[in-house]
Enzyme design. Structure first.
Site: not given
Length: 677
Positions: A258, A297
């Site tokens: 990720e 994020c």
């Protein structure tokens, strides 16, 4: 001020940092508060300890055992979260940020614990999908199963969520039955270390289930096998370096990433100023720019709005940002704290310099802003900065450069196709949000942009009161994205657990598949019940225990009475000629629900006993119509048993109805709750 030592937990022992340790700053003051790292850490011993000690103990537990363990860990962490709050202030996080990181991480444990108990078996084998019939007569079948990998999960986490970032990976890993070695980012590893100590001190974790590396992992990746997993969160550059390690490629080691994400948020063409959607959009943008000082994020990096609304959006966002007080995260007045370190602050400013080549800064001056109660020159403070890119089609940096801080760039779109193209210019994102009340807009964006995004978040006046926000990954839903975002997935309930398990196709007879999956498969041996199964307790019932009922004839009066009593006078049950014109029926037929009712009457034991409640049925199929003069009989078989609490468990029964010729009429699975005693 004393500097504290951040230790690693390796092979059952706490290991202090050595001369290779790195200093760690307080994000608020810039002062060195800790050091972490040990160049001589025995990584081979850690892997062996996980493989030989942690893994075997976890695999002996059932999914329900491990789910109960997760719940107990969540409860225990909840009792100590104030200590985590206090320490986390030094990362620059506010109290509101703590609720996302610490409380959010604990909440993730609770969700996986619940899903483990509700959606997974109280056994070691997870059944993945339905039985596949591989032969004409059903004596050779197939079933996909999943079992725990016999290795260790290496979790390499980012600095922005030192607690949630660990727990969102740890929960599915432990639920799968795989031990973990956690390597947090050094900048905030002191918070992770405290969380690990709290969990280990609880005594709830088996030895070897959890280890911690504070600092570098040495040559650990060079020692992994096909049974190990690497799960990484961080930059695309680091992900590329790690996933390219020759040993990972040689052994096909699972690598879940990720990474960078230029997430976008689209203001729908219908969401003009004055609508609830416009106000919601402005609020979402401001929140995503300032929460965790933009160090998420999933934060909104690109704000995509109709060209006609550009000025209105700039004014509205700027107004809200002006109220986002920057300062000491311990102060109740503060709405945005510091970045995690001065090093990160400089990285953001460097990326801002690149964005300024293509966009104009319309709010926020990093050289002239107020940070209340602190010295902004010593701490890692920045103001929220809003940019406007007038020509997004020709720009490049605004679509490929992520300033990982309180920075976002706005751009205009001409029509919805243009908005979708701009969204997809991110090259693959974790999330995109669309604020619209127009169902056609939502569908068009989904068809045009879903392939480039791991999650699409739609919000409007109907869902805004209960929605969780653009930037909130939820443990129920997958978190990840294609392309630049890393191509991986995390969370997602049982889907996340599957990353730490091996899916295997099992082929064999019904009896063998029943034994492997601890679920009776039609065609397997039927065991004669010593008494009516409804009189037997949960623990007394055996898989495959079966009764065959006497037949019952269906009469025309039954059909007529059921039709008028229920009000279901559908023509197939009442009009012979109309029913004959229907390609599915030979004439008037009995109601399907009449058959179910009569079936229950054939197999139910009416007296008080261990069956507490009928909670539903699954997989109902009607295979052949039944007419007046036909008869039905029932085969009732114990298919699966799943404990639910300390008093009762769920019994899944396979129910098969046949007519007088032995032909299948209907089939379903009945669910009941049965007492243990």
């Amino acid at each position: 001020m004393s500097i504290f030592e951040v230790s690693s937990f390796a092979a059952g022992q706490w290991v202090a940092p050595d001369s290779a340790a790195r200093p760690i700053e307080d994000a608020v003051t810039g002062a060195v508060i800790a050091r972490a790292g040990n160049g001589a850490l025995d990584v081979a011993g850690m892997l062996d300890y996980a493989h030989s000690t942690g893994g075997p103990v976890l695999r002996k537990m059932t999914f329900h055992d491990r789910a109960r363990m997760l719940k107990a860990l969540a409860v225990h962490l909840g009792k100590h979260k104030k200590a985590l709050y206090e320490l986390s202030f030094s990362t620059g996080a506010t109290q509101s940020d703590h609720l996302i990181d610490i409380d959010g991480g604990i909440g993730t444990l609770f969700v996986f614990a619940s899903k483990g108990r509700r959606e997974m078996p109280d056994g070691p084998v997870y059944l993945d999908g339905e039985i596949e019939q591989l032969s004409r007569n059903g004596t050779f079948l197939g079933q996909h199963i999943a079992t725990p990998l016999r290795g260790v999960a290496i979790h390499i986490n980012a600095f922005n969520f030192p607690v949630w970032g660990m727990l969102e990976k740890l929960a599915p890993t432990l639920l799968a039955g795989v031990p973990a070695i956690v390597k947090p980012a050094t900048a905030t590893c002191y918070v992770t270390e405290l969380a690990v100590k709290i969990m280990l001190d609880s005594g709830l974790l088996p030895a070897g289930a959890l280890q911690l590396v504070s600092g570098g992992i040495g040559d650990m990746l060079d020692r992994l096998t096909c049974q190990d997993v690497v799960s990484f969160t961080g930059s695309a550059a680091t992900a590329l370096k790690l996933r390219s390690a020759p040993n990972l490629q040689k052994n096909a080691v699972r690598f879940v990433a990720e990474q960078d994400s230029l997430n976008g948020s689209v203001l729908g063409p219908d969401a003009v100023p004055g609508t609830p959607e416009f106000d919601l959009f402005i609020k979402e943008v401001q929140r995503e720019m300032t929460t965790k000082a933009g160090q998420k994020c999933t934060a909104i990096r690109r704000i995509i709005v109709p060209e006609a609304s550009i000025e209105a959006v700039i004014d509205a966002v700027s107004t809200r940002l002006s109220r986002a007080h920057v300062g000491d995260p311990r102060s109740e007045k503060t709405r945005m704290g510091a970045l995690v370190s001065n090093e990160q602050k400089q990285d953001v400013l460097s990326k801002v310099g690149q964005l300024e080549q293509e966009a104009e800064r319309v709010f926020g001056d990093p050289q002239n802003f107020v940070a209340e109660g602190v010295d902004p020159d010593k701490g890692a403070f920045l103001p929220p900065m809003l940019f406007h890119c007038a020509n997004p089609d020709e720009a490049a940096r605004v679509h490929d450069t992520e300033a990982f801080g309180p920075v976002s760039t706005m751009m205009g779109y001409r029509d919805l196709d243009h908005a979708i193209r701009l969204l997809n210019r991110g090259g693959g994102s974790l999330v995109a949000s669309v604020i619209t009340h127009d169902r056609d807009v939502a569908r068009e964006v989904t068809l045009g942009a879903a392939a480039f995004h791991g999650r699409l978040y739609f919000n409007d006046r109907d869902s805004m009161a209960e929605s969780t926000g653009h930037g909130s990954p939820l443990p129920h839903m997958v978190h990840g994205g294609p392309g630049r975002a890393g191509g991986g997935e995390e969370l997602g309930g049982v889907r996340g657990v599957m990353h730490y398990m091996q899916r295997t196709a099992i082929q064999g007879s019904p009896e063998l598949l029943s034994a492997i999956g601890e679920t009776w498969v039609p065609g397997a041996v039927e065991r004669t019940a010593p008494a009516h199964p409804f009189t037997r307790t949960f623990h007394e019932l055996q898989l495959g225990e079966t009764i065959h009922t006497e037949p019952r004839e269906i009469t025309q009066d039954d059909i007529e009475h059921f039709a008028h009593f229920t009000g279901d006078t559908f023509y197939a049950h009442m009009d012979e000629e109309a029913a004959r014109r229907n390609p599915f029926f030979p004439g008037r037929v009995a109601h399907g629900y009449l058959l179910l009712s009569f079936a229950a009457g054939l197999f139910v034991e009416p007296g008080e006993g261990p069956v507490l409640a009928n909670t539903g049925l699954d997989g109902l199929h009607f295979m052949k119509p039944v007419q007046a003069g036909d008869s039905i009989r029932v085969r009732l078989t114990v298919m699966k048993k799943t404990p639910r609490n300390d008093e009762y468990g769920e019994v899944r029964w396979h129910v098969a109805l046949q007519n007088q010729d032995g032909e299948p009429v209907a089939e379903y699975q009945l669910l009941t709750m049965n007492a243990y005693a």
